[in-house]
Structures are given as C-alpha cells and as structure tokens.
Design an enzyme around this catalytic site. Structure first.
Site, PDB file in Angstrom:
ATOM      1  N   HIS A  32       0.838  -1.203   0.000  1.00 52.60           N
ATOM      2  CA  HIS A  32       0.000   0.000   0.000  1.00 52.60           C
ATOM      3  C   HIS A  32       0.873   1.253   0.000  1.00 52.60           C
ATOM      4  O   HIS A  32       0.611   2.204  -0.738  1.00 52.60           O
ATOM      5  CB  HIS A  32      -0.898   0.052   1.247  1.00 52.60           C
ATOM      6  CG  HIS A  32      -1.930  -1.017   1.313  1.00 52.60           C
ATOM      7  ND1 HIS A  32      -2.043  -1.844   2.411  1.00 52.60           N
ATOM      8  CD2 HIS A  32      -2.906  -1.388   0.453  1.00 52.60           C
ATOM      9  CE1 HIS A  32      -3.052  -2.676   2.216  1.00 52.60           C
ATOM     10  NE2 HIS A  32      -3.587  -2.431   1.026  1.00 52.60           N
ATOM     11  N   ARG A 105      -2.591  -6.603  -7.777  1.00 49.78           N
ATOM     12  CA  ARG A 105      -1.469  -7.500  -7.477  1.00 49.78           C
ATOM     13  C   ARG A 105      -1.406  -8.665  -8.451  1.00 49.78           C
ATOM     14  O   ARG A 105      -0.346  -9.166  -8.752  1.00 49.78           O
ATOM     15  CB  ARG A 105      -1.599  -8.049  -6.052  1.00 49.78           C
ATOM     16  CG  ARG A 105      -1.284  -7.072  -4.978  1.00 49.78           C
ATOM     17  CD  ARG A 105      -1.255  -7.766  -3.623  1.00 49.78           C
ATOM     18  NE  ARG A 105      -2.348  -8.689  -3.440  1.00 49.78           N
ATOM     19  CZ  ARG A 105      -3.489  -8.408  -2.823  1.00 49.78           C
ATOM     20  NH1 ARG A 105      -3.680  -7.232  -2.295  1.00 49.78           N
ATOM     21  NH2 ARG A 105      -4.437  -9.317  -2.705  1.00 49.78           N
ATOM     22  N   SER A 144      -2.889  -7.634   2.980  1.00 49.20           N
ATOM     23  CA  SER A 144      -3.232  -7.461   4.393  1.00 49.20           C
ATOM     24  C   SER A 144      -3.625  -8.782   5.042  1.00 49.20           C
ATOM     25  O   SER A 144      -3.246  -9.066   6.177  1.00 49.20           O
ATOM     26  CB  SER A 144      -4.372  -6.455   4.544  1.00 49.20           C
ATOM     27  OG  SER A 144      -3.968  -5.174   4.149  1.00 49.20           O
TER      28      SER A 144
END
Length: 175
Positions: A32, A105, A144
């Site tokens: 991020h 991603r 995450s």
C-alpha cells in the site's frame, strides 16, 4: 452558503489534481505504501480513504487504521487520510477527486476491479476515472490478509509493514 457550493470552491480547480486511494487497509502494508508514494508522482494530493463497512469485522478499528496509515506515510502534506462510509464515488466527489487509484497485485484482481471502475464511471457520468497501478516487484506478494495470518502465528512481518504496524499487530495477537 450550501455545502455543495462551498465544496465546489475547493474542488479540483482550486486544489490541483486530487485522487482517492481507497481500501480497508487492515492493516496498511508496504505494498500500500508503495502505491501511495508512486501515486504522488501523478497527482498533487492523495486522499487515502479507509472504507468502513459495518458488515465486516476488521482486526483494527477505523481510528486505529487511520493512525497506522498516518504513521506509515509520515507527515507528507500531500496525503490526507480519512475514513468514509457509503459509495466511493460520493466520497470522491466530496473531496474534489477526479481519479481513483486502485492496486492490482494479480490478474485475478482485474475482473472485479474492472467492473467496479465501469460502475463508478457510470455513476458519475464519466467524471471519475480509475487508474490501475501494479505493485513493485518486491511487494507483489504482500496482502493485508497474508500479513495478518503471518502475524497471528508469530511469523516475521518486519519487511512487510511499517514498524508501528508490526507492533500493533503483535499487540493484537498477544491479547
């Protein structure tokens, strides 16, 4: 003066090129951070927007996520960190953004993100564009959810997140 008029005075013309980078950021990762820093090469101001979804059970409360993002990105005055509920397009309009930044991603992310970009364009009659950014090679594998899982079992997350985020994760899983 109505709130709409007041907002228009500080809209894109007055504030420069504004983009929104939205997500749950539960927690913010080095991936991020990479997208945030590289986004600043294209915009004058970036609003990092923490999505608050009542139907989800995040590890970190909204205020904790805001604090962790601020710690991770430092005091750059071009970055504004806020939370929002509801539609992203309404939030983007509220802050005067004309651009949404999204990270991709993997190819598997694209179909969902593509649909969302088209819906956002439809909802704003084309006034809001989406830009997809691929991560740097060294952060492609970081998410995450993977960071939370590694932290839950005591794995080394030092290179995956800011030190303050690492400490917050250790604290959550010690309890």
């Amino acid at each position: 003066m109505s709130p709409k008029r007041e907002r228009s005075r500080v809209g894109p013309a007055a504030a420069g090129r504004i983009a929104v980078y939205a997500g749950s950021f539960d927690p913010i990762t080095r991936g991020h951070e990479d997208v945030i820093r590289r986004s600043l090469e294209f915009v004058d101001r970036l609003v990092v927007a923490v999505a608050v979804n009542a139907s989800k059970q995040p590890l970190f409360e909204s205020d904790e996520r805001l604090d962790l993002i601020r710690a991770a990105v430092g005091g750059d005055p071009r970055i504004d960190v806020r939370s929002f509920t509801g539609l992203l397009v309404e939030f983007a309009e509220e802050v005067g953004a004309r651009l949404i930044i999204r990270g991709l991603r993997a190819v598997s992310d694209f179909e969902y993100e593509f649909q969302m970009a088209l819906m956002n364009r439809h909802l704003t009659s084309g006034r809001l564009e989406t830009v997809f950014m691929v991560p740097s090679l060294d952060t492609t594998y970081i998410s995450s959810s993977i960071v939370r899982e590694v932290a839950r079992y005591g794995g080394n997350i030092q290179d995956l997140v800011h030190p303050r985020v690492a400490e917050a994760l250790r604290s959550k899983f010690r309890a």
